[in-house]
Scaffold this active site. Structure first.
Site, PDB file in Angstrom:
ATOM      1  CG  HIS A  63      40.595  40.804  34.444  1.00  0.00           C
ATOM      2  ND1 HIS A  63      40.629  42.087  34.948  1.00  0.00           N
ATOM      3  CD2 HIS A  63      39.315  40.585  34.039  1.00  0.00           C
ATOM      4  CE1 HIS A  63      39.409  42.620  34.844  1.00  0.00           C
ATOM      5  NE2 HIS A  63      38.597  41.731  34.303  1.00  0.00           N
ATOM      6  CG  ASP A  65      46.279  40.705  33.241  1.00  0.00           C
ATOM      7  OD1 ASP A  65      45.085  40.409  33.447  1.00  0.00           O
ATOM      8  OD2 ASP A  65      46.790  41.769  33.670  1.00  0.00           O
TER       9      ASP A  65
END
Ligand SMILES: [Zn+2]
Ligand SMILES: [Zn+2]
Length: 324
Positions: A63, A65
């Protein structure tokens, strides 16, 4: 040997004014291991402990982030004439992703290795092993268990001398397990002493895999994206609430729980208070806080709050080691 966890970014998903995206720097002797590298991580490091020459990077999952800061950091290392080789590890798909980003960071001269890991695969760094643990998220995601080898028991030189063994090579023989002049090693060498264990979950819903991996760990760094009033939201997105993370820590009988990956809606105190009702030895580090992890016989892990430099000198830029 010193072991500490430096929280370079403690937000989840989106940064807030006070919290950067996920990055945890583990410092152990000369090793500098970064777990996750959210957008802005190099700036966070430059503002605090400096952009240190990492030895390994471990990504928990892909992901955005958790890795978007990595291409820029790889490029910066090249611009700074780094010489030490670097290995980036992650779940399957890591090397394919980073190969697609080659145009951003090129082929660094310092020697970059990218490795997709399998759950349970052991990565060894001296007397430290690092093992990826499958956790429960919306995509393939790993936590990492870092464990030091068991250390030999303490050798009682004074007692050995009193029993008639001469200091010198015979001491070494006793410590290696040989009997010397009728003195058995177990008379003068204590019980083996356990090493330290730290487990970092990355993003995950509560899972028994973490309870098992973190059994009696010194520190469990667990995500707590939500408070329990948002338990439905946590379940739908593959995250944990503070209360759930605390229950995992209690079940695993860890010494300290550190909660991170906080949603920007929380300041931290409410997350900490909720968790402490279930597991009192909980901390919620802010960006740049450190957890010192002493050897087990020397005391418990301790959270050390970041102290910004009080009196900056005339030219006070953060310690960037070479111009980029
Ligand atoms: Zn995340
Ligand atoms: Zn995620």
């Amino acid at each position: 040997m010193d072991l500490s966890l430096f929280f370079a970014g403690t937000a989840g998903s989106v940064p807030s004014a006070r919290r950067g995206l996920p990055a945890l720097l583990i410092r152990r002797g000369a090793e500098r291991i970064l777990i996750d590298c959210g957008e802005g991580t190099q700036r966070q490091l430059v503002r605090s402990v400096g952009l240190t020459d990492l030895t390994d990077v471990f990504l928990t999952h892909l992901h955005a982030d958790h890795w978007l800061g990595l291409p820029g950091m790889l490029k910066s290392f090249e611009l700074r004439d780094r010489e030490r080789p670097l290995t980036v590890h992650g779940p399957p798909g890591t090397s394919a992703l980073l190969e697609r980003l080659r145009p951003v960071y090129g082929r660094p001269r310092y020697g970059l290795t990218i490795r997709d890991l399998e759950p349970g695969e052991v990565i060894r760094r001296g007397d430290l092993e690092i093992v990826p643990v499958s956790v429960r998220h919306r995509t393939t995601a790993f936590g990492y268990a870092l464990a030091e080898d068991v250390r030999p028991g303490r050798f009682d030189a004074e007692l050995a001398t009193r029993l008639g063994v001469a200091p010198g090579p015979d001491f070494g023989r006793l410590q290696r397990g040989e009997t010397v002049d009728g003195v058995a090693p177990e008379q003068v060498v204590g019980e083996p002493r356990r090493g330290r264990k730290v487990v970092v979950t990355g993003d995950t819903a509560p899972t028994d895999a973490v309870v098992v991996a973190a059994h009696r760990a010194d520190v469990l760094v667990h995500e707590a994206t939500f408070a329990h009033e948002d338990a439905d939201r946590a379940a739908a997105t593959g995250h944990s609430t503070a209360r759930q993370a605390a229950q995992v820590a209690a079940d695993a009988e860890v010494r300290m729980l550190a909660l991170t990956h906080l949603s920007s809606r929380y300041a931290g105190r409410e997350i900490r208070d909720e968790a402490r009702e279930v597991f009192p030895a909980t901390e919620v580090p802010r960006d740049f806080d450190t957890i010192e992890v002493p050897l087990p016989e020397r005391g418990a892990p301790e959270l050390v709050r970041w102290q910004p430099p009080q009196h900056p000198t005339r030219s006070a830029p953060a310690p960037l080691e070479s111009p980029a």
